[in-house]
Design an enzyme around this catalytic site. Structure first.
Site, PDB file in Angstrom:
ATOM      1  N   ASP A  81       1.086   5.316  -6.365  1.00 41.76           N
ATOM      2  CA  ASP A  81       2.474   4.949  -6.073  1.00 41.76           C
ATOM      3  C   ASP A  81       2.877   3.684  -6.828  1.00 41.76           C
ATOM      4  O   ASP A  81       2.035   2.869  -7.202  1.00 41.76           O
ATOM      5  CB  ASP A  81       2.701   4.771  -4.555  1.00 41.76           C
ATOM      6  CG  ASP A  81       1.817   3.694  -3.940  1.00 41.76           C
ATOM      7  OD1 ASP A  81       0.624   3.655  -4.267  1.00 41.76           O
ATOM      8  OD2 ASP A  81       2.337   2.891  -3.143  1.00 41.76           O
ATOM      9  N   GLU A 146      -0.101   2.388  -1.422  1.00 40.27           N
ATOM     10  CA  GLU A 146      -0.687   1.047  -1.420  1.00 40.27           C
ATOM     11  C   GLU A 146       0.424   0.011  -1.370  1.00 40.27           C
ATOM     12  O   GLU A 146       0.300  -1.024  -0.737  1.00 40.27           O
ATOM     13  CB  GLU A 146      -1.532   0.833  -2.683  1.00 40.27           C
ATOM     14  CG  GLU A 146      -2.419  -0.414  -2.630  1.00 40.27           C
ATOM     15  CD  GLU A 146      -1.711  -1.682  -3.089  1.00 40.27           C
ATOM     16  OE1 GLU A 146      -2.219  -2.773  -2.786  1.00 40.27           O
ATOM     17  OE2 GLU A 146      -0.644  -1.596  -3.728  1.00 40.27           O
TER      18      GLU A 146
END
Ligand SMILES: [Zn+2]
Length: 390
Positions: A81, A146
């Site tokens: 991400d 994350e």
């Protein structure tokens, strides 16, 4: 590399790490979206003998891939991400279209941390091709969350691994650890982060009748002073001193002649290994209890501190950087938190080695093109040193 105003397509054919990086940047995987990144990575790993296991939790995609069944387990970890691009007009090019210029590759996630992913995946493929009977196991622990809440990502995967008795011995995170030159900084730990919200109760009343009110601001002020003044520790060899910061105080009755009945304050500790969650919490409660104050504390632990000392992992990482870059990295515990905080409590040694972090989370994020292959070579060398042929 001899590019001037962009790299010809032929170079991508000859450079698998760069090609994979471009592929990943084209996928707009804004947290917690994965946009197919993990499937793409699994497509590469499966033919090389990795058992690839999708481990989704909630909206979050996770991948656990492992080649081999034996210990020790060397795990490469990271996230697919990225943070949102921010103001598009300020980008020199489309953030989700990899663009080469002056030896740099621009795109959201170029440094944080799709280049780390591309480098570790291609390193593993090359290592496995050259050393099919390597010792131990190579693993990948990758998540699409994350940068966000990080509740359903690495934390959950590690919990599932612990539950079924799967252990990680050494973990290399591909987060952008470098400051100016690739490899100049390797993170060997992180400070802990502990937040709290305190509610202080008093009695609301008219300012003209002080004997009838109990002002929570007056009650809290000396406690706050003490929390600020105390020397929590002096730090130690690897960590700076523990720091306390108050980040908000809310208390008002909404009128200039009324004292409030309640106060809410938030504060945060960044703490060294001189403390842990329990000891720090106890100390703060002792301070509150020493004052005449009616309070309730709510704690939010974002991560305990961790430190990876001298040992095979740090030795291998330092040697790999020295051979590839020609200097020894600085071993540091600076920076914000990372998913290392979830992997370390499971008993793994954790380090972070990745590209230069100067542009991360900014507009026009980039990675130096040459660093992608150099990083891949460092990762490959770490595998050779830790998992020699059985
Ligand atoms: Zn990152």
């Amino acid at each position: 590399m001899k590019e001037k105003n962009g790299i010809p397509a032929g170079i991508l054919d000859a450079d698998p790490a760069l090609a994979l990086l471009c592929d990943l940047i084209r996928r707009p995987s804004i947290t917690p979206q994965d946009a197919g990144c993990l499937d793409r990575i699994a497509d590469f790993l499966k033919p090389a003998g990795f058992d690839c296991e999708a481990m989704p939790f909630g909206e979050v995609s996770n991948l656990w891939a492992r080649r081999g069944t034996m210990a020790p387990v060397l795990c490469f970890a990271g996230h697919t991400d990225v943070v949102p691009p921010g103001p598009l007009p300020e980008w020199r090019s489309d953030p989700f279209e990899p663009t080469f210029c002056d030896g740099r590759l621009f795109g959201r996630g170029a440094a944080d941390m799709k280049s780390g992913l591309a480098a570790m995946v291609t390193a593993a493929l090359q290592f496995v091709a050259a050393h099919p009977t390597h010792r131990g196991s190579i693993a990948f622990l990758l998540t699409s969350d994350e940068e966000g809440a990080a509740c359903d990502g690495t934390l959950k995967v590690v919990e599932a691994l612990i539950e079924r008795g799967e252990r990680i011995d050494w973990c290399v995170l591909g987060e952008p650890s470098s400051q100016r030159i690739l490899g100049d900084t390797v993170r060997i730990g992180r400070r802990g982060s502990l937040g709290a919200t305190v509610t202080v109760r008093g009695i609301q009343g008219h300012v003209a009748y002080p004997e009838q009110v109990d002002n929570p601001i007056r009650r809290f002020a000396p406690v706050l002073q003490e929390l600020h003044d105390i020397v929590w520790d002096e730090g130690n060899e690897h960590f700076p001193p523990t720091s306390f910061q108050v980040v908000s105080i809310k208390s008002t009755a909404g009128a200039p002649n009324v004292t409030p009945g309640e106060l809410e304050a938030r504060f945060n500790f960044r703490y060294s290994t001189e403390w842990n969650y329990e000891s720090l919490k106890r100390k703060v409660e002792t301070i509150f209890d020493a004052h005449d104050i009616d309070y309730a504390l709510q704690w939010h632990l974002s991560g305990e501190p961790f430190l990876t000392g001298a040992g095979p992992l740090t030795d291998a990482v330092v040697q790999a950087v020295r051979e590839q870059a020609g200097f020894d990295p600085e071993l540091s515990t600076g920076g914000g938190t990372s998913d290392g905080r979830f992997i370390s409590p499971a008993g793994a040694q954790v380090v972070e080695l990745g590209p230069v972090n100067a542009s991360i989370h900014k507009v026009n994020e980039y990675v130096n093109v040459a660093d992608v292959d150099n990083l891949s070579a460092m990762y490959r060398r770490i595998m050779e040193l830790l998992l020699p042929d059985a």
